[in-house]
Design a protein around this motif. Structure first.
Motif, PDB file in Angstrom:
ATOM      1  N   ARG A  29       0.797  -1.227   0.000  1.00 33.24           N
ATOM      2  CA  ARG A  29       0.000   0.000   0.000  1.00 33.24           C
ATOM      3  C   ARG A  29       0.834   1.283   0.000  1.00 33.24           C
ATOM      4  O   ARG A  29       0.279   2.369  -0.153  1.00 33.24           O
ATOM      5  CB  ARG A  29      -0.938   0.005   1.214  1.00 33.24           C
ATOM      6  CG  ARG A  29      -2.081  -0.973   1.082  1.00 33.24           C
ATOM      7  CD  ARG A  29      -2.811  -1.144   2.416  1.00 33.24           C
ATOM      8  NE  ARG A  29      -4.035  -1.920   2.252  1.00 33.24           N
ATOM      9  CZ  ARG A  29      -4.076  -3.242   2.118  1.00 33.24           C
ATOM     10  NH1 ARG A  29      -2.935  -3.924   2.142  1.00 33.24           N
ATOM     11  NH2 ARG A  29      -5.222  -3.864   1.970  1.00 33.24           N
ATOM     12  N   MET A  30       2.130   1.183   0.220  1.00 37.54           N
ATOM     13  CA  MET A  30       2.948   2.396   0.231  1.00 37.54           C
ATOM     14  C   MET A  30       3.235   2.854  -1.187  1.00 37.54           C
ATOM     15  O   MET A  30       3.646   2.053  -2.031  1.00 37.54           O
ATOM     16  CB  MET A  30       4.265   2.148   0.981  1.00 37.54           C
ATOM     17  CG  MET A  30       4.100   2.061   2.475  1.00 37.54           C
ATOM     18  SD  MET A  30       5.690   2.014   3.348  1.00 37.54           S
ATOM     19  CE  MET A  30       5.104   1.905   5.047  1.00 37.54           C
ATOM     20  N   PRO A  31       3.025   4.143  -1.486  1.00 33.13           N
ATOM     21  CA  PRO A  31       3.272   4.636  -2.848  1.00 33.13           C
ATOM     22  C   PRO A  31       4.719   4.383  -3.275  1.00 33.13           C
ATOM     23  O   PRO A  31       5.658   4.652  -2.529  1.00 33.13           O
ATOM     24  CB  PRO A  31       2.984   6.136  -2.739  1.00 33.13           C
ATOM     25  CG  PRO A  31       2.095   6.270  -1.531  1.00 33.13           C
ATOM     26  CD  PRO A  31       2.532   5.198  -0.590  1.00 33.13           C
ATOM     27  N   ALA A  32       4.892   3.871  -4.482  1.00 32.76           N
ATOM     28  CA  ALA A  32       6.236   3.530  -4.973  1.00 32.76           C
ATOM     29  C   ALA A  32       7.121   4.756  -5.109  1.00 32.76           C
ATOM     30  O   ALA A  32       8.352   4.643  -5.098  1.00 32.76           O
ATOM     31  CB  ALA A  32       6.124   2.794  -6.305  1.00 32.76           C
ATOM     32  N   ASN A  33       6.519   5.936  -5.247  1.00 32.18           N
ATOM     33  CA  ASN A  33       7.332   7.150  -5.381  1.00 32.18           C
ATOM     34  C   ASN A  33       7.648   7.797  -4.033  1.00 32.18           C
ATOM     35  O   ASN A  33       8.231   8.881  -3.986  1.00 32.18           O
ATOM     36  CB  ASN A  33       6.646   8.164  -6.297  1.00 32.18           C
ATOM     37  CG  ASN A  33       5.298   8.638  -5.754  1.00 32.18           C
ATOM     38  OD1 ASN A  33       4.759   8.048  -4.816  1.00 32.18           O
ATOM     39  ND2 ASN A  33       4.756   9.682  -6.347  1.00 32.18           N
ATOM     40  N   ARG A  34       7.288   7.121  -2.934  1.00 31.80           N
ATOM     41  CA  ARG A  34       7.668   7.607  -1.605  1.00 31.80           C
ATOM     42  C   ARG A  34       8.894   6.873  -1.092  1.00 31.80           C
ATOM     43  O   ARG A  34       9.860   7.484  -0.612  1.00 31.80           O
ATOM     44  CB  ARG A  34       6.504   7.415  -0.617  1.00 31.80           C
ATOM     45  CG  ARG A  34       5.298   8.299  -0.878  1.00 31.80           C
ATOM     46  CD  ARG A  34       5.507   9.717  -0.408  1.00 31.80           C
ATOM     47  NE  ARG A  34       5.607   9.827   1.035  1.00 31.80           N
ATOM     48  CZ  ARG A  34       4.570   9.892   1.858  1.00 31.80           C
ATOM     49  NH1 ARG A  34       3.339   9.828   1.381  1.00 31.80           N
ATOM     50  NH2 ARG A  34       4.746  10.028   3.158  1.00 31.80           N
ATOM     51  N   TYR A  35       8.861   5.526  -1.145  1.00 30.19           N
ATOM     52  CA  TYR A  35       9.978   4.711  -0.670  1.00 30.19           C
ATOM     53  C   TYR A  35      10.109   3.456  -1.528  1.00 30.19           C
ATOM     54  O   TYR A  35       9.117   2.908  -2.004  1.00 30.19           O
ATOM     55  CB  TYR A  35       9.782   4.296   0.797  1.00 30.19           C
ATOM     56  CG  TYR A  35       9.898   5.446   1.762  1.00 30.19           C
ATOM     57  CD1 TYR A  35      11.148   5.890   2.185  1.00 30.19           C
ATOM     58  CD2 TYR A  35       8.766   6.110   2.215  1.00 30.19           C
ATOM     59  CE1 TYR A  35      11.262   6.972   3.050  1.00 30.19           C
ATOM     60  CE2 TYR A  35       8.866   7.183   3.085  1.00 30.19           C
ATOM     61  CZ  TYR A  35      10.124   7.624   3.493  1.00 30.19           C
ATOM     62  OH  TYR A  35      10.233   8.696   4.344  1.00 30.19           O
ATOM     63  N   ARG A  36      11.357   3.026  -1.704  1.00 27.49           N
ATOM     64  CA  ARG A  36      11.639   1.715  -2.270  1.00 27.49           C
ATOM     65  C   ARG A  36      11.875   0.737  -1.116  1.00 27.49           C
ATOM     66  O   ARG A  36      12.177   1.155   0.000  1.00 27.49           O
ATOM     67  CB  ARG A  36      12.878   1.767  -3.170  1.00 27.49           C
ATOM     68  CG  ARG A  36      12.702   2.615  -4.416  1.00 27.49           C
ATOM     69  CD  ARG A  36      13.995   2.722  -5.210  1.00 27.49           C
ATOM     70  NE  ARG A  36      15.014   3.454  -4.462  1.00 27.49           N
ATOM     71  CZ  ARG A  36      16.281   3.067  -4.321  1.00 27.49           C
ATOM     72  NH1 ARG A  36      16.680   1.907  -4.858  1.00 27.49           N
ATOM     73  NH2 ARG A  36      17.137   3.786  -3.633  1.00 27.49           N
TER      74      ARG A  36
END
Length: 382
Positions: A29-36
């Motif tokens: 659920r974490m946006p890919a453009n926030r953290y890898r």
């Protein structure tokens, strides 16, 4: 263009278990453009289970740790961290906490440890060596959070200051886990889901089920037990069920990937654990509208309101567990009321999205503090 910061999640093994399910759901659920994200396992991963993350950009690494101290594992982790260059090392539980030193040597700026539960040999956190080890290692971390208020209080009790501590409760997808439209008539299924480790004490559940059948002979033909999950205790539990004459009414299929539908077939959810943080399996059962009989350990009393959404008993006592199960077997309307209350509590208090947001806030705050806002903002902008 900057890539989003990388988080390396370090845990003993990535396989079916409450903590691992929660990790998979958060990453999904974490946006890919926030953290890898990368997952590093001390002792390997179940790649079939890992597929539930549903993202192709999450790398898995195994350090192939040998039994015992295995100092070579620290060196292999240091080399891997030097190669990956993460912004965050996130270790899980005491078994991975000592690996903060390879992170320090590799100049990893943000270091986080999560307390998600305890071992079978230290269910209440009173073991002196464990308390000393955690107290010694905590200052090398930027944050030592806990997934239950009880675990957070334990952190504070051993000297971890509020400035380095957080309470990050687990969450549940209340759309994926929801009550069945109707229950199957003529069968009363008591079930549990989780990794079959000694700390989960499923042997007590088998013994309690045998006692229950003796207590309510008029319902014996309806009663069934399902213990779903894999782990080192599976073979011994099957043997115990056979020895108690339960082979024909006790189902232990191992790991399954259809947990939502299996929960919908249950009448009661049972959790016999000796120690817990905030068990994700209980949250899934609550969201599925099941009344719950569980042991009064760790963060379980924070989830279940005794006498309103479930029943709490002392751990390691088959007779007490059997008596609580009997109350629901003999009063289906009582069980239904508690199941509805459990569903309402899960919806109102334990949203998975709220959990994801809380973890993102922790990462954002620590990265901004250690990396500088000017580096974090362009990497994490939505």
């Amino acid at each position: 263009m900057h890539q989003p910061p990388l988080i390396v999640h370090l845990l003993y093994r990535f396989a079916m278990g409450g903590m691992e399910v929660q990790l998979a759901e958060r990453i999904k659920r974490m946006p890919a453009n926030r953290y890898r994200h990368a997952i590093v396992c001390l002792a390997g991963a179940d790649l079939a289970f890992a597929a539930r993350i549903g993202r192709t950009d999450v790398a898995f690494h195994s350090l192939d740790k040998k039994p015992g101290l295995s100092p070579g594992t620290h060196y292999r982790l240091w080399r891997l961290l030097r190669e990956l260059k993460p912004a965050v090392l996130h270790t899980y539980n005491l078994s991975a906490m000592e690996y903060v030193f390879p992170a320090l040597a590799a100049s990893i700026p943000v270091r986080v440890n999560g307390a998600h539960g305890r071992d079978a040999d230290d269910p209440d956190g009173s073991r002196f060596s464990h308390r000393c080890l955690r107290r010694f290692l905590a200052p090398f971390y930027d944050c030592c959070y806990a997934n239950s208020a009880a675990m957070e209080a334990w952190n504070r009790g051993i000297g971890i200051p509020a400035s380095r501590s957080r309470f990050l409760p687990n969450g549940v997808d209340t759309e994926r886990f929801r009550p069945a439209a109707s229950r199957r008539a003529g069968r009363f299924l008591i079930g549990t889901v989780g990794r079959l480790d000694p700390v989960k004490d499923h042997a007590t559940l088998v013994e309690a089920f045998a006692l229950l059948r003796a207590r309510v002979p008029e319902h014996r033909a309806e009663l069934r037990l399902a213990i779903i999950g894999d782990g080192p205790c599976l073979a011994s539990l099957r043997g115990l069920a056979a020895a108690r004459g339960l082979a024909n009414c006790c189902w232990m299929p191992g790991a399954r990937d259809d947990i939502p539908s299996l929960l919908q077939q249950m009448s009661i959810f049972a959790l016999p654990s000796l120690a817990e943080g905030t068990p994700g399996a209980v949250l899934e059962a609550m969201a599925s509208g099941l009344p719950i009989v569980a042991t009064r350990v760790g963060g379980v009393p924070e989830l279940i309101e005794h006498g309103a959404s479930g029943l709490l008993v002392a751990p390691g006592r088959p007779a007490a567990l059997a008596a609580a199960l009997e109350r629901y077997v003999l009063a289906p309307s009582y069980a239904a009321r508690h199941g509805a209350a459990a569903r309402e509590r899960a919806v109102q208090r334990y949203s998975m999205q709220a959990t994801v947001d809380a973890y993102l806030d922790m990462y954002d705050t620590l990265c901004a503090r250690k990396l500088g806002a000017e580096r974090l903002v362009p990497q994490c902008a939505e």
